[in-house]
Design a protein around this motif. Structure first.
Motif, short mmCIF file in Angstrom:
data_model
loop_
_atom_site.label_atom_id
_atom_site.label_comp_id
_atom_site.label_asym_id
_atom_site.label_seq_id
_atom_site.Cartn_x
_atom_site.Cartn_y
_atom_site.Cartn_z
N TYR A 145 0.82 -1.21 0.00
CA TYR A 145 0.00 0.00 0.00
C TYR A 145 0.86 1.26 0.00
N TYR A 147 2.51 2.04 -2.42
CA TYR A 147 2.39 2.55 -3.79
C TYR A 147 1.04 2.21 -4.43
N LEU A 148 0.14 1.54 -3.70
CA LEU A 148 -1.19 1.29 -4.24
C LEU A 148 -2.11 2.47 -3.97
N ASN A 149 -3.20 2.56 -4.75
CA ASN A 149 -4.21 3.58 -4.48
C ASN A 149 -4.91 3.26 -3.16
N ALA A 151 -7.83 4.24 -1.92
CA ALA A 151 -9.27 4.49 -1.85
C ALA A 151 -9.89 3.59 -0.79
N ALA A 154 -7.30 5.26 3.10
CA ALA A 154 -6.32 6.32 2.86
C ALA A 154 -5.32 6.49 4.00
N ARG A 253 5.67 1.24 -10.89
CA ARG A 253 4.59 2.05 -10.31
C ARG A 253 4.40 3.39 -11.02
N ASN A 257 0.60 3.23 -11.93
CA ASN A 257 -0.33 3.93 -11.03
C ASN A 257 -1.32 4.85 -11.73
N ASP A 261 -5.32 4.21 -11.49
CA ASP A 261 -6.24 5.24 -10.97
C ASP A 261 -7.36 5.52 -11.98
N ARG A 262 -6.99 5.62 -13.24
CA ARG A 262 -7.99 5.90 -14.27
C ARG A 262 -9.01 4.76 -14.35
N LEU A 264 -9.84 2.64 -11.94
CA LEU A 264 -10.67 2.61 -10.74
C LEU A 264 -11.74 3.71 -10.77
#
Length: 308
Positions: A145, A147-149, A151, A154, A253, A257, A261-262, A264
């Motif tokens: 996490y 480097y992960l999103n 959502a 947070a 990443r 990334n 993000d796009r 998701l």
């Protein structure tokens, strides 16, 4: 760098009562290390020390949010074993259920930052003089996490990204004196902290299955992490990723990334789940399992491992 054998070294493990911490304690002891086991659950730590051998394992009841307690634990370790060579800063907490930034309770957000970031910083600061003088090694449990999103998660993701930067700075600052620092990047691990995403909370489980491809959505056992940890310490590895299938995601990443993000943002199932978290409507159908797998063998936040 030359191999750094653990036999005869003294290793301080925070969050040692269960999960990754306990598994690593067993693996480190098998390599001949002396162990200082730090955590909030002294009874569990004492039982673990008996299993490992009380002559070579010291249980230390302390909370990493308490600077004085951490400093005293380091002092007791040095008094008992004559020094401190390696620190595995493993203590951490995660949310008990997912929440968006808009709905996260302020106290919950701050608690996660306090334990995961500030607790790591206090541990490193207390151990720093001993590890540097002995040209030792510090390993920090960071999680993918970093480097992960983040959502719906947070605070946890932010704390892990911050800890990764802390270790990067340490690595450069210590380069001139021979001490080293590394980051552990676990994916999903079968522990109490990951239970929420493996049947413990229906929305969290559906989010994991929706947001992660099947190859990355499964969990590994703590013992698999421990095997990689002891090998990584002896190699003074800058990074340890478990399981290895996460490595391309970390390495790439910068490219991956923005694309993730796009995706998701456009994923209608995930966006529906996020709206449901905020009470804005029911969640649309998404694949889920109602039976919790092996996750959750290690109780309580003092197990201090990682969801990813």
């Amino acid at each position: 760098m030359p191999k750094y054998p653990l036999a005869g070294r003294t290793v301080l493990v925070t969050g040692a009562a269960g999960g990754i911490g306990s598994a690593c304690a067993h693996a480190l002891r098998a390599r001949g290390a002396n162990l200082a086991l730090l955590g909030r659950d002294l009874a569990s730590l004492t039982a673990l020390a008996r299993t490992l051998g009380e002559d070579r394992a010291l249980p230390l009841g302390a909370d990493v949010t308490d600077r004085t307690a951490v400093e005293e634990a380091v002092a007791r370790t040095v008094d008992r074993f004559g020094g401190l060579d390696v620190v595995f800063a493993n203590a951490g907490v995660a949310p008990t259920r997912p929440a968006t930034i808009a709905t996260t309770e302020e106290a919950d957000f701050e608690r996660i930052i306090e334990v995961n970031l500030m607790g790591t910083w206090r541990t490193v600061r207390a151990a720093l003089p001993h590890v540097v003088s002995g040209r030792g090694h510090i390993l920090v449990n960071c999680s993918v996490y970093a480097y992960l999103n983040g959502a719906a998660n947070a605070a946890y993701a932010a704390s892990k990204a911050a800890v990764e930067q802390l270790v990067r700075a340490l690595r450069v600052e210590w380069g001139r004196c021979g001490a080293t620092a590394g980051v552990l990047y676990p994916g999903w691990v079968e522990t109490g902290l990951s239970r929420v995403a493996f049947g413990g909370d229906r929305l969290a489980t559906r989010m994991r299955e929706t947001a992660f491809p099947a190859l990355l959505a499964g969990a590994v056992r703590p013992e698999a992490v421990a095997d990689r940890v002891v090998d990584g310490i002896e190699r003074r590895a800058a990074g340890i990723t478990v399981p290895r299938r996460w490595q391309p995601v970390g390495v790439l990443r910068g490219v991956i990334n923005p694309l993730v993000d796009r995706r998701l943002i456009r994923d209608t199932r995930l966006q529906s789940l996020l709206r449901a978290l905020e009470g804005a409507g029911p969640a649309e159908d998404a694949p889920t399992h109602d039976v919790t797998p092996a996750a959750g063998r290690s109780p309580g936040p003092s197990a201090a491992v990682s969801r990813p």
